[in-house]
Design a protein around this motif. Structure first.
Motif, PDB file in Angstrom:
ATOM      1  N   VAL A  55       0.861  -1.175   0.000  1.00  0.00           N
ATOM      2  CA  VAL A  55       0.000   0.000   0.000  1.00  0.00           C
ATOM      3  C   VAL A  55       0.899   1.227   0.000  1.00  0.00           C
ATOM      4  CG1 VAL A  55      -1.808   1.254   1.234  1.00  0.00           C
ATOM      5  CG2 VAL A  55      -1.798  -1.262   1.231  1.00  0.00           C
ATOM      6  N   THR A  56       0.750   2.058  -1.021  1.00  0.00           N
ATOM      7  CA  THR A  56       1.582   3.252  -1.170  1.00  0.00           C
ATOM      8  C   THR A  56       0.688   4.476  -1.091  1.00  0.00           C
ATOM      9  OG1 THR A  56       3.172   2.036  -2.525  1.00  0.00           O
ATOM     10  CG2 THR A  56       3.236   4.431  -2.662  1.00  0.00           C
ATOM     11  N   VAL A  57       1.014   5.342  -0.140  1.00  0.00           N
ATOM     12  CA  VAL A  57       0.233   6.548   0.117  1.00  0.00           C
ATOM     13  C   VAL A  57       1.176   7.737   0.211  1.00  0.00           C
ATOM     14  CG1 VAL A  57      -1.565   5.262   1.360  1.00  0.00           C
ATOM     15  CG2 VAL A  57       0.331   6.232   2.644  1.00  0.00           C
ATOM     16  N   ASP A  58       0.608   8.931   0.218  1.00  0.00           N
ATOM     17  CA  ASP A  58       1.392  10.136   0.467  1.00  0.00           C
ATOM     18  C   ASP A  58       1.976  10.055   1.871  1.00  0.00           C
ATOM     19  OD1 ASP A  58       1.382  13.166   1.578  1.00  0.00           O
ATOM     20  OD2 ASP A  58       1.739  13.149  -0.596  1.00  0.00           O
ATOM     21  N   GLU A  59       3.155  10.603   2.054  1.00  0.00           N
ATOM     22  CA  GLU A  59       3.842  10.489   3.343  1.00  0.00           C
ATOM     23  C   GLU A  59       3.034  11.017   4.519  1.00  0.00           C
ATOM     24  OE1 GLU A  59       7.467  12.749   3.291  1.00  0.00           O
ATOM     25  OE2 GLU A  59       6.435  14.609   2.814  1.00  0.00           O
ATOM     26  N   ASP A  60       2.121  11.953   4.285  1.00  0.00           N
ATOM     27  CA  ASP A  60       1.321  12.525   5.368  1.00  0.00           C
ATOM     28  C   ASP A  60      -0.007  11.812   5.570  1.00  0.00           C
ATOM     29  OD1 ASP A  60       3.225  14.524   5.942  1.00  0.00           O
ATOM     30  OD2 ASP A  60       2.466  15.753   4.298  1.00  0.00           O
ATOM     31  N   ALA A  61      -0.282  10.797   4.784  1.00  0.00           N
ATOM     32  CA  ALA A  61      -1.571  10.098   4.859  1.00  0.00           C
ATOM     33  C   ALA A  61      -1.725   9.383   6.191  1.00  0.00           C
ATOM     34  CB  ALA A  61      -1.687   9.097   3.713  1.00  0.00           C
ATOM     35  N   GLU A  62      -2.971   9.310   6.623  1.00  0.00           N
ATOM     36  CA  GLU A  62      -3.318   8.525   7.802  1.00  0.00           C
ATOM     37  C   GLU A  62      -3.996   7.253   7.308  1.00  0.00           C
ATOM     38  OE1 GLU A  62      -5.509  10.676  10.810  1.00  0.00           O
ATOM     39  OE2 GLU A  62      -4.447  12.512  10.312  1.00  0.00           O
ATOM     40  N   VAL A  63      -3.470   6.112   7.737  1.00  0.00           N
ATOM     41  CA  VAL A  63      -3.988   4.817   7.314  1.00  0.00           C
ATOM     42  C   VAL A  63      -4.566   4.114   8.539  1.00  0.00           C
ATOM     43  CG1 VAL A  63      -3.401   2.600   6.271  1.00  0.00           C
ATOM     44  CG2 VAL A  63      -2.264   4.688   5.480  1.00  0.00           C
ATOM     45  N   ASP A  64      -5.809   3.663   8.429  1.00  0.00           N
ATOM     46  CA  ASP A  64      -6.453   2.934   9.518  1.00  0.00           C
ATOM     47  C   ASP A  64      -6.249   1.440   9.280  1.00  0.00           C
ATOM     48  OD1 ASP A  64      -8.045   1.762  11.425  1.00  0.00           O
ATOM     49  OD2 ASP A  64      -9.815   2.986  10.986  1.00  0.00           O
ATOM     50  N   LEU A  65      -5.295   0.865   9.991  1.00  0.00           N
ATOM     51  CA  LEU A  65      -4.979  -0.553   9.797  1.00  0.00           C
ATOM     52  C   LEU A  65      -6.098  -1.474  10.267  1.00  0.00           C
ATOM     53  CD1 LEU A  65      -1.176  -0.679  10.668  1.00  0.00           C
ATOM     54  CD2 LEU A  65      -2.257  -0.803   8.426  1.00  0.00           C
ATOM     55  N   LYS A  66      -7.029  -0.959  11.078  1.00  0.00           N
ATOM     56  CA  LYS A  66      -8.135  -1.790  11.546  1.00  0.00           C
ATOM     57  C   LYS A  66      -9.220  -1.952  10.484  1.00  0.00           C
ATOM     58  CE  LYS A  66      -7.387  -0.678  16.373  1.00  0.00           C
ATOM     59  NZ  LYS A  66      -7.829   0.119  17.495  1.00  0.00           N
ATOM     60  N   THR A  67      -9.285  -1.032   9.518  1.00  0.00           N
ATOM     61  CA  THR A  67     -10.356  -1.099   8.520  1.00  0.00           C
ATOM     62  C   THR A  67      -9.848  -1.238   7.080  1.00  0.00           C
ATOM     63  OG1 THR A  67     -10.445   1.313   8.306  1.00  0.00           O
ATOM     64  CG2 THR A  67     -11.889   0.284   9.961  1.00  0.00           C
TER      65      THR A  67
END
Length: 169
Positions: free
Chosen positions: A60-72
Motif C-alpha cells: 500500500v503506497t500513500v502520500d507520506e502525510d496520509a493517515e492509514v487505519d490498519l483496523k479497517t
C-alpha cells in the motif's frame, strides 16, 4: 536476489521512462526522509507491506502525510481478514527489499505476482511521485503516468483507492 539500483535504472531506461534520482544518507522513516524536503519536489511516499491471515500480500503506497487505519483497510483492499505487517523475510523474498527501503519499485522483483499493489488516490493526484529506488540511500522522482506504466510492465495492475482516512470524501 532482487535487482540492483543500476538494473532498475536500466529497466526504466529501456522502457523509455525518464526519472531523476538524488543520492542521500540512508533514511529509515518518513520523518528522516522529510529532512530532505526542498531538494526533491513532488509527492513523497509512505509504503506499507501488509499481509492477511491467508498470506495474501499487499503493498500500500500513500502520500507520506496520509493517515492509514490498519483496523479497517482490509475491507478497502480486498484482504480476507484484518491485516498485519509482512515479515522482513517475505519482503526480501517477494520484493527484494529490506525494511526502510520499501517502495513501489520493488515490484520489479515480484515476478511471481505474490503482492497486490494499492495506490492512494490522493497520491495519484500529483504529477510527480518520489520513491526509494530499491535502496533507502536515494530518492527517485517519476511521473505519475510513468509509474503506472512501470507497474503494468511488471504485471501489476494497481488498485487506486481512497486509503488516506484524513482526506475528506
Amino acid at each position: 536476489m532482487g535487482k540492483t539500483f543500476d538494473e532498475l535504472m536500466q529497466y526504466l531506461g529501456d522502457m523509455g521512462i525518464e526519472v531523476s534520482t538524488i543520492r542521500h544518507a540512508a533514511v529509515f522513516t518518513v520523518a528522516e526522509a522529510q529532512n530532505l524536503r526542498g531538494q526533491v519536489s513532488g509527492a513523497h511516499t509512505k509504503n506499507l507491506f501488509l499481509k492477511d491471515k491467508k498470506d495474501n500480500y499487499f503493498l500500500v503506497t500513500v502520500d507520506e502525510d496520509a493517515e492509514v487505519d490498519l483496523k479497517t483497510i482490509h475491507g478497502k483492499i480486498g484482504a480476507s481478514s484484518r491485516v498485519s505487517f509482512g515479515k522482513p523475510e517475505k519482503l526480501l523474498e517477494y520484493l527484494g527489499l529490506t525494511p526502510g527501503a520499501v517502495s513501489v519499485f520493488g515490484l520489479i522483483n515480484d515476478t511471481q505476482h505474490h503482492v497486490r499493489v494499492v495506490l492512494d488516490e490522493k497520491l495519484m493526484q500529483h504529477d510527480i511521485v518520489n520513491a526509494h529506488p530499491l535502496t533507502n540511500e536515494a530518492t527517485t522522482s517519476i511521473r505519475r503516468e510513468d509509474l503506472l506504466a512501470f507497474l503494468k510492465m511488471t504485471g501489476h495492475e494497481p488498485l487506486i483507492l481512497k486509503i488516506d482516512v484524513a482526506t475528506p470524501n
